[in-house]
Motif scaffolding. Structure first.
Motif, PDB file in Angstrom:
ATOM      1  N   ALA A 103       0.808  -1.226  -0.063  1.00 38.58           N
ATOM      2  CA  ALA A 103      -0.014   0.057  -0.025  1.00 38.58           C
ATOM      3  C   ALA A 103       0.932   1.251  -0.046  1.00 38.58           C
ATOM      4  N   LEU A 104       2.090   1.084   0.360  1.00 37.47           N
ATOM      5  CA  LEU A 104       3.001   2.244   0.546  1.00 37.47           C
ATOM      6  C   LEU A 104       3.714   2.524  -0.844  1.00 37.47           C
ATOM      7  N   GLY A 105       3.801   1.482  -1.763  1.00 33.65           N
ATOM      8  CA  GLY A 105       4.452   1.981  -2.937  1.00 33.65           C
ATOM      9  C   GLY A 105       6.002   1.569  -2.546  1.00 33.65           C
ATOM     10  N   VAL A 106       6.554   0.911  -1.710  1.00 30.18           N
ATOM     11  CA  VAL A 106       8.048   0.683  -1.639  1.00 30.18           C
ATOM     12  C   VAL A 106       8.269  -0.579  -2.199  1.00 30.18           C
ATOM     13  N   PHE A 107       9.660  -0.819  -2.853  1.00 29.41           N
ATOM     14  CA  PHE A 107       9.807  -2.160  -3.565  1.00 29.41           C
ATOM     15  C   PHE A 107      11.372  -2.225  -3.446  1.00 29.41           C
ATOM     16  N   ALA A 108      11.540  -3.486  -3.943  1.00 29.21           N
ATOM     17  CA  ALA A 108      12.919  -3.995  -3.873  1.00 29.21           C
ATOM     18  C   ALA A 108      13.128  -4.515  -5.187  1.00 29.21           C
ATOM     19  N   TRP A 109      14.478  -4.383  -5.697  1.00 29.13           N
ATOM     20  CA  TRP A 109      14.778  -5.091  -6.941  1.00 29.13           C
ATOM     21  C   TRP A 109      16.222  -5.543  -6.985  1.00 29.13           C
ATOM     22  N   ARG A 110      16.335  -6.800  -7.448  1.00 24.88           N
ATOM     23  CA  ARG A 110      17.747  -7.587  -7.620  1.00 24.88           C
ATOM     24  C   ARG A 110      18.293  -7.998  -6.183  1.00 24.88           C
ATOM     25  N   LEU A 129      32.754  -6.451  -3.729  1.00 24.22           N
ATOM     26  CA  LEU A 129      32.607  -6.380  -5.242  1.00 24.22           C
ATOM     27  C   LEU A 129      31.352  -5.571  -5.680  1.00 24.22           C
ATOM     28  N   THR A 130      31.596  -4.657  -6.503  1.00 26.07           N
ATOM     29  CA  THR A 130      30.200  -4.174  -7.011  1.00 26.07           C
ATOM     30  C   THR A 130      30.134  -4.807  -8.484  1.00 26.07           C
ATOM     31  N   GLY A 131      28.955  -5.008  -9.043  1.00 23.88           N
ATOM     32  CA  GLY A 131      28.400  -5.331 -10.145  1.00 23.88           C
ATOM     33  C   GLY A 131      27.618  -4.655 -10.910  1.00 23.88           C
ATOM     34  N   ALA A 132      27.748  -4.027 -11.884  1.00 26.30           N
ATOM     35  CA  ALA A 132      26.728  -3.141 -12.700  1.00 26.30           C
ATOM     36  C   ALA A 132      26.517  -3.859 -14.007  1.00 26.30           C
ATOM     37  N   PRO A 133      25.187  -4.124 -14.250  1.00 23.52           N
ATOM     38  CA  PRO A 133      25.064  -4.764 -15.527  1.00 23.52           C
ATOM     39  C   PRO A 133      25.091  -3.755 -16.720  1.00 23.52           C
ATOM     40  N   LEU A 134      25.198  -4.352 -17.934  1.00 22.43           N
ATOM     41  CA  LEU A 134      25.787  -3.639 -18.932  1.00 22.43           C
ATOM     42  C   LEU A 134      24.481  -3.649 -20.147  1.00 22.43           C
ATOM     43  N   ARG A 135      24.067  -2.568 -20.615  1.00 23.61           N
ATOM     44  CA  ARG A 135      23.334  -2.266 -21.863  1.00 23.61           C
ATOM     45  C   ARG A 135      23.649  -3.034 -23.122  1.00 23.61           C
ATOM     46  N   GLU A 136      24.882  -2.821 -23.387  1.00 12.68           N
ATOM     47  CA  GLU A 136      25.654  -3.316 -24.620  1.00 12.68           C
ATOM     48  C   GLU A 136      25.719  -5.032 -24.449  1.00 12.68           C
ATOM     49  N   GLY A 137      25.157  -5.628 -25.620  1.00  9.87           N
ATOM     50  CA  GLY A 137      25.223  -6.965 -25.584  1.00  9.87           C
ATOM     51  C   GLY A 137      24.274  -7.764 -24.650  1.00  9.87           C
ATOM     52  N   TRP A 170      20.605  -9.070 -15.068  1.00  7.75           N
ATOM     53  CA  TRP A 170      21.031  -9.093 -13.697  1.00  7.75           C
ATOM     54  C   TRP A 170      22.592  -8.862 -13.764  1.00  7.75           C
ATOM     55  N   SER A 171      23.094  -8.545 -12.661  1.00  8.82           N
ATOM     56  CA  SER A 171      24.411  -8.343 -12.507  1.00  8.82           C
ATOM     57  C   SER A 171      25.195  -9.873 -12.200  1.00  8.82           C
ATOM     58  N   PRO A 181       8.011  -0.426 -14.447  1.00  8.70           N
ATOM     59  CA  PRO A 181       8.633   0.897 -14.883  1.00  8.70           C
ATOM     60  C   PRO A 181       9.613   1.154 -13.935  1.00  8.70           C
ATOM     61  N   ARG A 182       9.162   1.068 -12.536  1.00 10.67           N
ATOM     62  CA  ARG A 182      10.311   1.342 -11.695  1.00 10.67           C
ATOM     63  C   ARG A 182      11.573   0.508 -11.667  1.00 10.67           C
ATOM     64  N   MET A 183      11.168  -0.606 -12.022  1.00  8.61           N
ATOM     65  CA  MET A 183      12.476  -1.682 -12.047  1.00  8.61           C
ATOM     66  C   MET A 183      13.314  -1.283 -13.361  1.00  8.61           C
ATOM     67  N   GLN A 184      12.521  -0.819 -14.355  1.00  7.88           N
ATOM     68  CA  GLN A 184      13.192  -0.238 -15.559  1.00  7.88           C
ATOM     69  C   GLN A 184      14.219   0.804 -15.196  1.00  7.88           C
ATOM     70  N   ALA A 185      13.753   1.733 -14.443  1.00  5.78           N
ATOM     71  CA  ALA A 185      14.485   2.883 -13.984  1.00  5.78           C
ATOM     72  C   ALA A 185      15.765   2.661 -13.060  1.00  5.78           C
ATOM     73  N   ALA A 186      15.714   1.190 -12.395  1.00  2.00           N
ATOM     74  CA  ALA A 186      16.647   0.853 -11.481  1.00  2.00           C
ATOM     75  C   ALA A 186      17.696  -0.098 -12.052  1.00  2.00           C
ATOM     76  N   TRP A 187      17.464  -0.479 -13.041  1.00  3.07           N
ATOM     77  CA  TRP A 187      18.041  -1.834 -13.831  1.00  3.07           C
ATOM     78  C   TRP A 187      19.680  -1.740 -13.723  1.00  3.07           C
TER      79      TRP A 187
END
Length: 564
Positions: free
Chosen positions: A16-23, A110-118, A141-142, A233-239
């Motif tokens: 109800a509060l619109g809070v979410f988690a991703w990955r 370790l940090t892991g950032a997924p890449l758009r390319e490929g 995902w990373s 859409p929120r997951m898209q913004a944080a991918w």
């Protein structure tokens, strides 16, 4: 509490509060809703004559200052905050209890950032190739084990990927996952109780089950219920937000699951591309999984997952101080006080304010913990058991600082008897009470009740038990190690009959949780914060002086799984 999540990358379900988690990791990318709080929140923080409240306010203002740049794990801003906390621990009269006699425990990451390319997700079936659209239909995902990955394999649907024989539930029955890509749903069946749902919903538990059964990859398909809480859409913004893992001595990610060579997520709108077959729709699959009657099945064709990850080795620090116990026979045992020091850093926002100061989350918790230390140091006698105070890194990234401390404590591990955690007490309206979450699982319940009676504060039940907050902050790392724990939170009963703490909490979660407006200008009730510090000190004193250690209750869900 999380940019990667409030728990070992578990799902935050504040529907109800619109809070979410991703990955295992998430951040609310939307700007705060502009609305007036009305009676829920006052215009300015009230003044207090209580020296303890004043000290907490001063510490919070420093930790939430722009100079700290949001205290993101692994950044100079976090290290400035860590240095400040170490100095305050020294001023309080604690002794350093980090690595090598310092205040700091190194936490390799370790940090892991997924890449758009490929990045690619495709389905090969009946001589045809269906390419899912990046962003609109799938997100990568990373991968913490390789900078590039490419997997082509047959696939199988395995429901929520839960094996719970004690509940008569096995999503893996009837399929062989060896060499296959697992297609799974987030969450757990509706028939699971709150504790079982929280435990089995954790991505860490699901991935562990997949890896044990030989899966080579995973595709997590959002369900309608999941996207009601965490819109695509929120997951898209944080991918592309970097995720983090602990790094072992060999430079390998802890809980990196190298057996799963590639992972991706698919939105509910594209679910039929994977799950549809004559006589079977994604909607039917969702319904059966939700009511616990679904069965695993092999998917036709092959799934292809390709992509890349930018991996970087970094480090951060836990800040640890100690008050030695007064009884030589018990001084080797420790009550561990924790509060996470990190927040989510600097993130560009549409309104131009980028610094996420994290005043309530969790500068306030750290400030309350520091005042708890001062209270115990100033007492006529220290508790018989020693007290350890840890300002932890990496909570927003998946409880990483707590996980590292529990795995490699700077004191004897067998001497860790209990954990008292404070995380994001939303003290924005004056209250008469406090909430102690998770104590009911162990003998800490009686301890907390006696301590509350001693200082004259009422204990109220968890207002949102279905959220199982007990698994969503640093105390859960201790729980998983078999150490009884509790989580202190703000009260829910109004002190003046006008400002409602629950309304204020709802307003905060809707508007300022993981947003720039979680800053020191909020009407923080520092008298309530001082009362929470007194309660923490009273609980710690009772644990410290008791002849017996805290124990899990017989038959408890967490005790049965994790008790040492």
């Amino acid at each position: 509490m999380s940019r990667p999540l409030r728990i070992l990358l578990v799902l935050i379900a504040l529907a109800a509060l619109g809070v979410f988690a991703w990955r295992w990791a998430a951040i609310d990318a939307d700007p705060p809703v502009q609305q007036t709080p009305g009676a829920a929140v006052a215009d300015a923080a009230p003044q207090s004559d209580d020296p303890a409240a004043q000290r907490i306010a001063a510490d919070l203002r420093r930790l939430a200052d722009d100079d700290m740049a949001g205290r993101e794990t692994g950044t100079p801003g976090f290290e400035r905050a860590a240095a400040f906390v170490a100095a305050r621990m020294a001023d309080a009269g604690l002794e350093p209890a980090g690595d090598g006699g310092t205040w700091f425990q190194r936490v390799p990451l370790l940090t892991g950032a997924p890449l758009r390319e490929g990045a690619r997700l495709a389905i090969e079936r009946d001589g045809m190739v269906e390419e899912l659209r990046f962003g609109d239909e799938f997100l990568p995902w990373s991968n913490f084990n390789a900078t590039t990955h490419a997997v082509r394999a047959p696939a199988a649907f395995v429901g929520h990927a839960i094996h719970a024989p004690e509940l008569g539930h096995d999503d893996f029955a009837g399929v062989d996952l060896r060499g296959r890509i697992a297609v799974l749903l987030p969450g757990a069946p509706d028939s699971f109780d709150d504790n079982a749902r929280a435990y089995h919903s954790a991505t860490r538990e699901k991935f562990s089950a997949l890896a044990e059964r030989g899966a080579v990859g995973a595709v997590i398909v959002s369900s309608p219920q999941f996207e009601a809480r965490m819109p695509w859409p929120r997951m898209q913004a944080a991918w592309d937000k970097p995720a983090m893992r602990l790094r072992d001595a060999g430079g390998v990610a802890v809980d990196g699951f190298p057996q799963l060579q590639a992972v991706a997520a698919v939105g509910v709108a594209a679910a039929d591309l994977l799950l549809f077959a004559p006589g079977r729709t994604a909607a039917q699959v969702f319904d059966r999984a939700r009511d616990g009657t679904g069965q695993a099945f092999a998917l036709d064709g092959h799934v292809v997952i390709e992509g890349g990850t930018r991996i970087e080795a970094i480090e951060s620090h836990n800040v640890i101080g100690r008050l030695p116990g007064s009884d030589p026979a018990l001084a080797g045992e420790h009550v561990v006080h924790t509060a996470h020091l990190d927040h989510v850093g600097v993130i560009a926002m549409r309104d131009g304010d980028a610094i996420h100061s994290g005043a309530l989350d969790n500068a306030l918790g750290v400030s309350v913990m520091l005042e708890t230390a001062r209270t115990l140091v100033a007492a006529d006698a220290a508790p018989r058991r020693s007290q350890l105070f840890a300002a932890l890194t990496g909570e927003e990234q998946g409880l990483l600082g707590a996980q590292h401390f529990v795995a490699r404590p700077t004191v004897a591990r067998e001497g860790l008897v209990a954990n008292i955690n404070i995380d994001m007490p939303v003290l924005l309206a004056p209250s008469t009470d406090a909430v102690v979450i998770g104590a009911e699982h162990s003998t800490l319940q009686a301890v907390a009740e006696a301590a509350a009676e001693e200082i004259g504060v009422k204990l109220s039940p968890d207002p949102f038990p279905e959220e199982v907050t007990f698994v969503r902050s640093d105390q859960y790392a201790f729980v998983r190690a078999g150490i009884p724990a509790l989580y202190l939170d703000g009260g829910v009963e109004s002190a003046d009959g006008e400002r409602d703490p629950l309304v204020a909490l709802t307003y905060f979660l809707r508007n300022c949780y993981h947003q720039p407006c979680d800053d020191a200008s909020q009407p923080i009730q520092y008298d309530d914060a001082a009362r929470l510090a007194r309660l923490a000190a009273a609980i710690a004193t009772r644990i410290g002086n008791d002849d017996e250690r805290p124990r899990w209750n017989p038959g408890d869900f967490f005790g049965d799984r994790f008790a040492r």
